[in-house]
Design a protein around this motif. Structure first.
Motif, PDB file in Angstrom:
ATOM      1  N   ALA A 134      -7.460 -98.783  44.220  1.00  0.00           N
ATOM      2  CA  ALA A 134      -8.707 -98.508  44.532  1.00  0.00           C
ATOM      3  C   ALA A 134      -9.551 -97.663  43.251  1.00  0.00           C
ATOM      4  CB  ALA A 134      -9.039 -97.454  45.752  1.00  0.00           C
ATOM      5  N   VAL A 144     -10.467-100.485  40.855  1.00  0.00           N
ATOM      6  CA  VAL A 144     -11.567-101.260  41.282  1.00  0.00           C
ATOM      7  C   VAL A 144     -12.620-100.354  41.097  1.00  0.00           C
ATOM      8  CG1 VAL A 144     -12.843-102.217  43.163  1.00  0.00           C
ATOM      9  CG2 VAL A 144     -10.446-102.720  43.071  1.00  0.00           C
ATOM     10  N   SER A 145     -12.428 -99.084  41.065  1.00  0.00           N
ATOM     11  CA  SER A 145     -13.688 -98.278  40.786  1.00  0.00           C
ATOM     12  C   SER A 145     -14.078 -98.237  39.347  1.00  0.00           C
ATOM     13  CB  SER A 145     -13.316 -96.899  41.371  1.00  0.00           C
ATOM     14  OG  SER A 145     -12.592 -96.033  40.440  1.00  0.00           O
ATOM     15  N   ALA A 166     -13.446-100.825  37.280  1.00  0.00           N
ATOM     16  CA  ALA A 166     -14.147-102.056  37.073  1.00  0.00           C
ATOM     17  C   ALA A 166     -15.570-102.145  37.483  1.00  0.00           C
ATOM     18  CB  ALA A 166     -13.231-103.238  37.683  1.00  0.00           C
ATOM     19  N   GLY A 167     -15.811-101.295  38.508  1.00  0.00           N
ATOM     20  CA  GLY A 167     -17.124-101.220  39.070  1.00  0.00           C
ATOM     21  C   GLY A 167     -17.948-100.284  38.094  1.00  0.00           C
TER      22      GLY A 167
END
Length: 157
Positions: free
Chosen positions: A22, A25-26, A28-29
């Motif tokens: 998670a 992913v954050s 990358a976000g």
């Protein structure tokens, strides 16, 4: 008893893998947000007067300091736990300490990407977020929790 310990290690690693993924992913976000702020449709531009380049370099230095601090904090937390463990609490305390140390290290790495996003918003230059996000991702992948690392930590001192 050994099967129970192995099952608890598996459970701790599953939890850490979900949390760490998670956080990856954050990061990358955050890079995506940086692109959107600087280049996307209806790019917002600067939020205030232009900053001197020295401010951007200070922000990047703070981000790099967070990346350097992450493995140091991780190791320090684990060393302190090893020194203060009692025999009966060894497995529970060691797994919880490993979990907390790993999450804190990943949060520090994510913090570097957040600093990059802040510098991007202030300078309208997404490169800062891209660089710090890429460094954070590399650091996250290299610091990914592994079974052999947990097993080594659980060995009696």
């Amino acid at each position: 008893m050994a099967e129970n310990a192995e099952a608890r290690v598996d459970e701790a690693l599953r939890f850490l893998n979900v949390v760490c993924m998670a956080l990856v992913v954050s990061v990358a976000g955050l890079a995506g947000v940086a692109w959107f702020v600087a280049n996307g449709p209806g790019a917002m531009g600067l939020v205030g007067p232009p900053l001197p380049p020295a401010v951007a370099y200070v922000g990047v230095a703070i981000g790099v300091a967070l990346l350097v601090a992450a493995p140091l904090v991780h190791r320090r937390m684990l060393d302190r736990t090893n020194a203060s463990q009692r025999a009966g609490e060894r497995l529970d305390g060691a797994l919880e300490s490993y979990r907390l140390a790993t999450m804190l290290a990943f949060l520090l790495r994510e913090g570097a990407a957040i600093v990059g996003l802040m510098v991007t918003v202030l300078t309208n230059e997404p490169m800062w977020c891209y660089i710090l996000s890429a460094l954070a991702l590399v650091a996250m992948i290299s610091g990914w929790p592994r079974r052999d690392q947990v097993a080594g930590f659980l060995q009696p001192a």
